[in-house]
Design an enzyme around this catalytic site. Structure first.
Site, PDB file in Angstrom:
ATOM      1  N   GLY A  29      36.891  41.184  43.949  1.00  0.00           N
ATOM      2  CA  GLY A  29      37.564  40.382  42.925  1.00  0.00           C
ATOM      3  C   GLY A  29      38.978  40.820  42.595  1.00  0.00           C
ATOM      4  O   GLY A  29      39.825  39.989  42.246  1.00  0.00           O
TER       5      GLY A  29
ATOM      6  N   GLU B 260      41.191  46.924  38.855  1.00  0.00           N
ATOM      7  CA  GLU B 260      39.964  46.118  38.721  1.00  0.00           C
ATOM      8  C   GLU B 260      40.301  44.740  38.173  1.00  0.00           C
ATOM      9  O   GLU B 260      41.270  44.581  37.429  1.00  0.00           O
ATOM     10  CB  GLU B 260      39.003  46.804  37.736  1.00  0.00           C
ATOM     11  CG  GLU B 260      37.895  47.580  38.388  1.00  0.00           C
ATOM     12  CD  GLU B 260      36.870  46.718  39.120  1.00  0.00           C
ATOM     13  OE1 GLU B 260      37.178  45.568  39.480  1.00  0.00           O
ATOM     14  OE2 GLU B 260      35.759  47.209  39.345  1.00  0.00           O
ATOM     15  N   ASP B 261      39.476  43.762  38.508  1.00  0.00           N
ATOM     16  CA  ASP B 261      39.676  42.443  37.906  1.00  0.00           C
ATOM     17  C   ASP B 261      39.057  42.385  36.511  1.00  0.00           C
ATOM     18  O   ASP B 261      39.653  41.851  35.584  1.00  0.00           O
ATOM     19  CB  ASP B 261      39.120  41.328  38.806  1.00  0.00           C
ATOM     20  CG  ASP B 261      37.699  41.572  39.253  1.00  0.00           C
ATOM     21  OD1 ASP B 261      37.159  42.674  39.006  1.00  0.00           O
ATOM     22  OD2 ASP B 261      37.097  40.665  39.858  1.00  0.00           O
TER      23      ASP B 261
ATOM     24  N   ASP C 104      33.171  45.029  32.509  1.00  0.00           N
ATOM     25  CA  ASP C 104      32.104  44.327  31.791  1.00  0.00           C
ATOM     26  C   ASP C 104      31.217  45.395  31.139  1.00  0.00           C
ATOM     27  O   ASP C 104      31.560  45.933  30.086  1.00  0.00           O
ATOM     28  CB  ASP C 104      31.377  43.475  32.841  1.00  0.00           C
ATOM     29  CG  ASP C 104      30.407  42.484  32.270  1.00  0.00           C
ATOM     30  OD1 ASP C 104      29.844  42.748  31.207  1.00  0.00           O
ATOM     31  OD2 ASP C 104      30.182  41.430  32.887  1.00  0.00           O
TER      32      ASP C 104
ATOM     33  N   PHE D 175      31.174  33.537  30.920  1.00  0.00           N
ATOM     34  CA  PHE D 175      31.195  33.735  32.375  1.00  0.00           C
ATOM     35  C   PHE D 175      32.481  33.154  32.939  1.00  0.00           C
ATOM     36  O   PHE D 175      32.714  31.945  32.852  1.00  0.00           O
ATOM     37  CB  PHE D 175      29.973  33.087  33.025  1.00  0.00           C
ATOM     38  CG  PHE D 175      29.793  33.547  34.448  1.00  0.00           C
ATOM     39  CD1 PHE D 175      29.012  34.663  34.725  1.00  0.00           C
ATOM     40  CD2 PHE D 175      30.449  32.900  35.489  1.00  0.00           C
ATOM     41  CE1 PHE D 175      28.880  35.120  36.040  1.00  0.00           C
ATOM     42  CE2 PHE D 175      30.321  33.353  36.799  1.00  0.00           C
ATOM     43  CZ  PHE D 175      29.526  34.467  37.067  1.00  0.00           C
TER      44      PHE D 175
ATOM     45  N   ARG E 184      36.988  31.903  43.767  1.00  0.00           N
ATOM     46  CA  ARG E 184      37.922  33.035  43.737  1.00  0.00           C
ATOM     47  C   ARG E 184      39.367  32.562  43.868  1.00  0.00           C
ATOM     48  O   ARG E 184      40.286  33.194  43.347  1.00  0.00           O
ATOM     49  CB  ARG E 184      37.626  34.007  44.888  1.00  0.00           C
ATOM     50  CG  ARG E 184      36.331  34.798  44.736  1.00  0.00           C
ATOM     51  CD  ARG E 184      36.352  35.967  45.710  1.00  0.00           C
ATOM     52  NE  ARG E 184      35.033  36.527  45.965  1.00  0.00           N
ATOM     53  CZ  ARG E 184      34.467  37.480  45.232  1.00  0.00           C
ATOM     54  NH1 ARG E 184      35.080  37.957  44.169  1.00  0.00           N
ATOM     55  NH2 ARG E 184      33.272  37.957  45.555  1.00  0.00           N
TER      56      ARG E 184
END
Ligand code: PRP
Length: 179
Positions: free
Chosen positions: A43, A98-99, A102, A151, A164
């Protein structure tokens, strides 16, 4: 492309403007010398390539693949390295890219692994942060946007490998079943 299940949360222009700000901040924060960027597949690839171009200094790039199981459950989460780095980190100023953060399970694990490889310094840049979901502590030095617990897809983030390549970050709303 209009997809009724997608709602734009962060438009492309805002993403790009924020990355330019992050690039300026990171460039100011580090001393002279090269910065070693580690992109966590898959990602973060989109964020990594834009961030690298926003940095006013020499960079080197490497990639790491991680898979995590049990993220959405009450289990502790098992993390596995699926593609390791190509080069040593010894003495490097490392920025993990990082994308999204979480639960924090992936980065919490990864920092322990990377720290053992004796970098000179190690920090994290994450485009998105969902603080409400955190289950493991992680210090993220550079955050693009804090987002609610929804989400999200696009700009590298997927649902089942789809979406993506969207320019915007979008919320994926569940569609009611057809009658
Ligand atoms: C996502 C994201 C982080 C991780 C964050 O990767 O890119 O690596 O999850 O989640 P955590 O904080 O709960 O550990 P994903 O497993 O979806 O893989 P992908 O990037 O290849 O889509």
């Amino acid at each position: 492309m209009t997809d009724p299940s997608l709602r734009v949360l962060i438009p492309s222009e805002k993403i790009q403007a924020r990355i330019r700000e992050l690039g300026d901040q990171i460039s100011r924060d580090y001393p002279e010398g090269s910065l070693h960027l580690i992109c966590i597949l898959k990602g973060a690839t989109f964020f990594m390539t834009d961030l690298a171009r926003a940095l006013k200094r020499d960079v080197s790039l490497d990639f790491m693949g991680i898979s995590t199981y049990g993220k959405g459950t009450t289990s502790s989460g098992e993390v596995k390295v699926t593609k390791d780095l190509d080069s040593s980190l010894e003495g490097e100023d490392v920025l993990v890219v990082e994308d999204i953060v979480d639960s924090g399970i992936t980065l919490n694990y990864l920092l322990h692994v990377l720290d053992q490889r004796k970098p000179r310094s190690i920090r994290i840049a994450a485009l998105l942060d969902k603080p409400e979901r955190r289950r493991r502590p992680v210090h993220v030095s550079y955050v693009g946007f804090q987002i609610p617990d929804e989400f999200v897809v696009g700009y590298g983030l997927d649902f089942d490998e789809k979406y993506r390549n969207l320019d915007d970050i979008c919320v994926l709303d569940p569609q009611p079943a057809a009658a």
